[in-house]
Design a protein around this motif. Structure first.
Motif, PDB file in Angstrom:
ATOM      1  N   ALA A 170       3.079  13.000   7.769  1.00 39.60           N
ATOM      2  CA  ALA A 170       3.789  13.827   9.209  1.00 39.60           C
ATOM      3  C   ALA A 170       4.132  14.851   8.799  1.00 39.60           C
ATOM      4  O   ALA A 170       4.132  16.048   9.154  1.00 39.60           O
ATOM      5  CB  ALA A 170       4.966  12.864   9.071  1.00 39.60           C
ATOM      6  N   GLN A 171       4.614  15.081   7.589  1.00 35.82           N
ATOM      7  CA  GLN A 171       5.150  16.626   6.832  1.00 35.82           C
ATOM      8  C   GLN A 171       3.819  17.751   7.022  1.00 35.82           C
ATOM      9  O   GLN A 171       4.019  19.321   7.304  1.00 35.82           O
ATOM     10  CB  GLN A 171       6.175  16.185   5.890  1.00 35.82           C
ATOM     11  CG  GLN A 171       7.044  16.179   5.836  1.00 35.82           C
ATOM     12  CD  GLN A 171       8.643  16.422   5.195  1.00 35.82           C
ATOM     13  OE1 GLN A 171       8.249  16.280   4.386  1.00 35.82           O
ATOM     14  NE2 GLN A 171       9.635  16.471   5.022  1.00 35.82           N
ATOM     15  N   LYS A 172       2.816  17.362   6.548  1.00 38.65           N
ATOM     16  CA  LYS A 172       1.773  18.193   6.502  1.00 38.65           C
ATOM     17  C   LYS A 172       1.145  18.336   7.733  1.00 38.65           C
ATOM     18  O   LYS A 172       0.354  19.283   7.843  1.00 38.65           O
ATOM     19  CB  LYS A 172       0.648  17.321   5.264  1.00 38.65           C
ATOM     20  CG  LYS A 172       0.824  17.144   3.563  1.00 38.65           C
ATOM     21  CD  LYS A 172      -0.099  16.085   3.226  1.00 38.65           C
ATOM     22  CE  LYS A 172       1.170  16.492   1.806  1.00 38.65           C
ATOM     23  NZ  LYS A 172      -0.055  15.157   0.895  1.00 38.65           N
ATOM     24  N   GLY A 175       0.963  -1.381  -0.664  1.00 36.22           N
ATOM     25  CA  GLY A 175       0.047  -0.089  -0.184  1.00 36.22           C
ATOM     26  C   GLY A 175       1.172   1.432   0.042  1.00 36.22           C
ATOM     27  O   GLY A 175       1.880   1.060  -0.627  1.00 36.22           O
ATOM     28  N   LYS A 176       0.471   2.405   1.036  1.00 35.18           N
ATOM     29  CA  LYS A 176       1.473   3.392   0.480  1.00 35.18           C
ATOM     30  C   LYS A 176       2.583   3.293   1.506  1.00 35.18           C
ATOM     31  O   LYS A 176       2.678   2.375   2.457  1.00 35.18           O
ATOM     32  CB  LYS A 176       0.281   4.463   1.403  1.00 35.18           C
ATOM     33  CG  LYS A 176      -0.696   4.613   0.667  1.00 35.18           C
ATOM     34  CD  LYS A 176      -1.321   6.468   1.762  1.00 35.18           C
ATOM     35  CE  LYS A 176      -2.057   6.525   0.684  1.00 35.18           C
ATOM     36  NZ  LYS A 176      -2.606   8.139   0.804  1.00 35.18           N
ATOM     37  N   ASP A 177       3.410   3.690   1.261  1.00 39.73           N
ATOM     38  CA  ASP A 177       4.827   2.702   1.681  1.00 39.73           C
ATOM     39  C   ASP A 177       5.592   4.062   2.888  1.00 39.73           C
ATOM     40  O   ASP A 177       4.727   5.481   2.962  1.00 39.73           O
ATOM     41  CB  ASP A 177       6.322   3.116   0.765  1.00 39.73           C
ATOM     42  CG  ASP A 177       6.112   4.323  -0.047  1.00 39.73           C
ATOM     43  OD1 ASP A 177       5.824   5.021  -0.084  1.00 39.73           O
ATOM     44  OD2 ASP A 177       7.307   4.277  -1.207  1.00 39.73           O
ATOM     45  N   GLY A 178       6.843   4.040   3.327  1.00 39.79           N
ATOM     46  CA  GLY A 178       7.397   5.232   4.346  1.00 39.79           C
ATOM     47  C   GLY A 178       7.091   6.709   3.117  1.00 39.79           C
ATOM     48  O   GLY A 178       7.417   7.195   4.532  1.00 39.79           O
ATOM     49  N   PHE A 179       7.541   7.054   2.447  1.00 33.54           N
ATOM     50  CA  PHE A 179       7.559   7.521   1.828  1.00 33.54           C
ATOM     51  C   PHE A 179       6.244   8.402   1.933  1.00 33.54           C
ATOM     52  O   PHE A 179       6.320  10.114   1.995  1.00 33.54           O
ATOM     53  CB  PHE A 179       8.151   7.827   0.342  1.00 33.54           C
ATOM     54  CG  PHE A 179       9.460   7.737   0.241  1.00 33.54           C
ATOM     55  CD1 PHE A 179      10.176   8.762   0.702  1.00 33.54           C
ATOM     56  CD2 PHE A 179       9.783   6.800  -0.548  1.00 33.54           C
ATOM     57  CE1 PHE A 179      12.222   8.777   0.606  1.00 33.54           C
ATOM     58  CE2 PHE A 179      11.213   6.553  -0.729  1.00 33.54           C
ATOM     59  CZ  PHE A 179      12.215   6.792  -0.330  1.00 33.54           C
ATOM     60  N   ALA A 180       4.703   8.216   1.611  1.00 34.97           N
ATOM     61  CA  ALA A 180       4.033   8.522   1.633  1.00 34.97           C
ATOM     62  C   ALA A 180       3.966   8.907   2.953  1.00 34.97           C
ATOM     63  O   ALA A 180       3.024  10.497   3.228  1.00 34.97           O
ATOM     64  CB  ALA A 180       2.637   7.455   1.140  1.00 34.97           C
ATOM     65  N   LEU A 181       4.198   8.405   4.366  1.00 33.42           N
ATOM     66  CA  LEU A 181       3.930   8.453   5.580  1.00 33.42           C
ATOM     67  C   LEU A 181       4.720   9.540   6.037  1.00 33.42           C
ATOM     68  O   LEU A 181       4.639  10.703   6.350  1.00 33.42           O
ATOM     69  CB  LEU A 181       4.659   7.588   6.500  1.00 33.42           C
ATOM     70  CG  LEU A 181       3.772   7.654   7.735  1.00 33.42           C
ATOM     71  CD1 LEU A 181       2.984   7.355   8.146  1.00 33.42           C
ATOM     72  CD2 LEU A 181       4.752   6.085   8.713  1.00 33.42           C
TER      73      LEU A 181
END
Length: 408
Positions: free
Chosen positions: A68-70, A58-64
């Motif tokens: 988080a930055q948002k 699914g969504k990977d670490g870059f998506a996380l």
């Protein structure tokens, strides 16, 4: 100190192993197996750091990292990957990751990076709190009214106890704004962003106390008139305070709690636990020059709330107020100010006492305060009032005051 680490990895065995590594380093891991599970823990109130695997279904670490930055652009995110090549490391840092580690990584390397991230996080949060206090100004300065040395000393003592995490016993006479002082302590504390729970001690139960500690989420719990706790609630409170729960207890009382403990009406151990730091609110008779400040402030507030024009407050009105006894302290002044703002006060053209008597009472109050602040040293008290020493002694004789009675 912040010790929370949100650890995200879809491999259960790796997740548990890394979690154990963090626990052995006295850190507090929160384990999550996916982006969806992890994002539920990330909010603007999250005070820890994130360690996340890059490659996940699914969504990977870059998506996380993006998510988080948002939520918080300064939230440290450490990315892990078993495909630890240079391009991925560059991409991680370029997208704003705090650091990048290749799996499997040595426990010492992981802990070193996490500790560095936690120190960075603590500094960011501390700076935010300082900026918030500067933007809103000092709560002690804004909310504790008065220009006397006694009031300034109270503001300074509130600031001092706010910087600690110890329990505070706030004492004062009826109407001395004990709940307000408790709230200011919380507002100036390191946990100001967390909840402030206010409870009437006489109505709490062991169950409601336990619920309050949970709801506080590491913030502050204020127990008003703590001497009214039932015996069962006293034992429950002591147990909760001696547990590892992070909530801070602020207790207020108008009673002599030490005497209550001595008489067997209050649990000795609980009294000593609450009495870690004591803050006494001075009554108005110890700072009569603040009466005018309080009255004018409360009149302005009452007029603003009721959309009324502010009436003229004469110096004669202030003199009459200063000549009065205020057993209800700030609360009584507030009530008087509300009546004045509404035009409900009695005719002031016929005061119950003459001007000479009123001025004499004000003068006596000022002499008493000067002696109290000087510890009974007449010379220092005379200097503080800027009057000759002989004149000062003449005034003491006139009012029947003896300096030795004010020595501690």
């Amino acid at each position: 100190m912040i010790r929370t680490v949100l650890l995200v990895d879809d491999d259960r065995a790796v997740r548990q192993a890394l979690g154990q590594t963090l626990e052995l380093a006295d850190l507090q891991p929160i384990l999550a197996g996916s982006y969806i599970e992890a994002k539920d823990h990330i909010s603007d109130k999250f005070q820890g750091v994130i360690v996340s695997d890059v490659s996940m279904p699914g969504k990977d670490g870059f998506a996380l990292l993006d998510y988080a930055q948002k939520i918080d652009a300064e939230l440290p995110v450490i990315l892990l990957s078993g495909q630890g090549d240079i391009p991925m490391a560059v991409r991680s840092v370029g997208k704003g990751a705090f650091d990048f580690l290749e799996k499997p990584c040595a426990p010492s390397d992981l802990i070193a990076v996490v500790e560095k991230a936690l120190r960075s996080r603590a500094l960011v949060l501390e700076n935010r709190l300082l900026r918030k206090q500067l933007q809103s100004s000092d709560a002690a300065a804004r909310m504790i009214y008065g220009t006397s040395a006694v009031s300034e000393d109270l503001r300074n003592r509130v600031r001092v106890v706010s910087r600690t995490s110890a329990e505070v016993l706030i004492t004062g006479e009826p109407g001395s704004s004990i709940p307000k002082i408790a709230e200011i302590i919380h507002m100036l504390s390191a946990t100001a962003a967390r909840p402030f729970q206010r409870l009437a001690a006489g109505s709490v139960t062991p169950a409601s106390l336990a619920q309050a500690f949970e709801t506080a989420e590491g913030g502050s719990i204020f127990l008003n008139e703590v001497g009214g706790l039932s015996p069962s609630s006293q034992f429950a409170l002591l147990d909760l305070m001696e547990s590892d729960h992070p909530a801070r207890v602020l207790a207020g009382t108008c009673q002599d709690l030490a005497a209550e403990a001595q008489a067997g009406r209050f649990l000795h151990d609980l009294f000593y636990k609450l009495d870690a730091m004591r803050l006494r609110i001075p009554p108005l008779r110890e700072r009569p020059e603040d009466i005018g400040v309080l009255f004018r402030t409360y009149v302005a507030q009452a007029c603003e709330q009721a959309a009324l024009p502010e009436p003229v407050i004469s110096e004669a009105t202030i003199a009459r107020l200063m000549a009065r006894d205020w057993p209800g302290n700030a609360r009584s002044v507030m009530n008087e100010a509300m009546r004045f703002a509404m035009g409900l006060t009695e005719d002031e053209t016929e005061p119950s006492t003459g001007l000479a008597e009123q001025l004499a009472r004000v003068e006596r109050s000022l002499l008493e305060e000067a002696l109290r602040r000087a510890g009974g040293n007449a010379t220092l008290a005379a200097q503080a009032l800027q009057v000759p020493r002989k004149t000062f002694y003449d005034k003491l004789t006139r009012h029947g005051l003896r300096p030795e009675l004010f020595r501690s």
